[in-house]
Write an enzyme that holds these catalytic residues in place. Sequence first.
Site, PDB file in Angstrom:
ATOM      1  N   LEU A 101       0.778  -1.263  -0.008  1.00  0.00           N
ATOM      2  CA  LEU A 101      -0.052   0.082   0.118  1.00  0.00           C
ATOM      3  C   LEU A 101       0.943   1.236   0.029  1.00  0.00           C
ATOM      4  CD1 LEU A 101      -2.695  -1.141   2.511  1.00  0.00           C
ATOM      5  CD2 LEU A 101      -2.581  -1.488   0.337  1.00  0.00           C
ATOM      6  N   CYS A 102       0.647   2.085  -1.046  1.00  0.00           N
ATOM      7  CA  CYS A 102       1.411   3.359  -0.924  1.00  0.00           C
ATOM      8  C   CYS A 102       2.860   3.127  -1.154  1.00  0.00           C
ATOM      9  CB  CYS A 102       1.112   4.259   0.027  1.00  0.00           C
ATOM     10  SG  CYS A 102       1.659   6.114   0.071  1.00  0.00           S
ATOM     11  N   THR A 103       3.755   3.743  -0.201  1.00  0.00           N
ATOM     12  CA  THR A 103       5.296   3.522  -0.329  1.00  0.00           C
ATOM     13  C   THR A 103       5.556   2.064   0.150  1.00  0.00           C
ATOM     14  OG1 THR A 103       5.442   4.814   1.682  1.00  0.00           O
ATOM     15  CG2 THR A 103       5.736   5.964  -0.179  1.00  0.00           C
ATOM     16  N   THR A 121       3.223   3.494  -6.792  1.00  0.00           N
ATOM     17  CA  THR A 121       3.298   4.100  -5.553  1.00  0.00           C
ATOM     18  C   THR A 121       2.855   5.262  -5.690  1.00  0.00           C
ATOM     19  OG1 THR A 121       4.900   4.145  -3.626  1.00  0.00           O
ATOM     20  CG2 THR A 121       5.685   4.929  -5.513  1.00  0.00           C
TER      21      THR A 121
END
Length: 311
Positions: A101-103, A121
């Site tokens: 998730l994300c970074t 990302t």
Amino acid sequence: MGSVAIAATDGMLHFELAMACEVFGAKPDAIPGPWYDVTVCGDHPVRAGRFHVRPDRGLGHLADADTVIVPAVTDVDAEIPADLLKAVTAASRAGARMVSLCTGAFVLAAAGILDGLRATTHWAHTDQLATRYPEVTVDPDVLYVDNGNVLTSAGKAAAMDLCLHLVRRDHGPAIANIVARRLVVPPHRAGGQAQYVTTPVPDQDDHPLSGLLPWVMQRLDQPLTVEDLARRANMSARHLTRHFRATTGTTPLQWLLTQRVRRAQELLENTDHGIDLIAAAAGMGTATTLRRHFQRSVGVPPDTYRRTFRT
């Protein structure tokens, strides 16, 4: 589906960690049958954002899970803990479905799990991810990327989109919609939509697409071209495409294909219609065309989807 292990180490963001716990750990009352078995894994109490988290199990438990979720890390320049990399690598080798998730994508990339794959990302860090890990094909313009057993998302809201996408894959659209309603979020945004859309979807009745999109949804069983849509909207095909990209983040044909696949999913779940009839009702023409697009979009053939996800 089955077991979901969420990695937790110092420096992870509490929002994405809590989101994963909420989506996969809280079964809505309206959902029948089994749900996910969620475990937060870390070797010691960790600080996530402004909160302290006490994990349920150690990081070594990641290798026992069906799905491993790596939430966002606060500092993408900080050294990734060796114990986290070791545990994530072991889980991937054990056959777990790996999700960032994300970074959190930086963790999967550092473990070599994203080598040779498309990934994304948060848009603010896509250049950095691409530069640091040239073996990864970084796509900065999408909400999430589904490679089958390896999935990555952009930031914040896109992470929620990916979590709901996983529920949709595992349990079907009807169940994903129930989860989305409980969370009061949109039930589905296709991963190919842009992370950042310069013009949000308008509420005005006089917007060029406000009347077109419902008109198309009522005619998915009919052969429609970009020119047909442009004539209905009373604009050129080129102008229509610009409006579509600005409003939905994708092209008219890709948006149309997504709606047709979703219509096929609904019919597979809720009717006993044969594949030929569903192909016609969804505007795919033939069963062969339906199977090709369905497999590419959903990841399994229509027959398998019906057997697995029929509610």
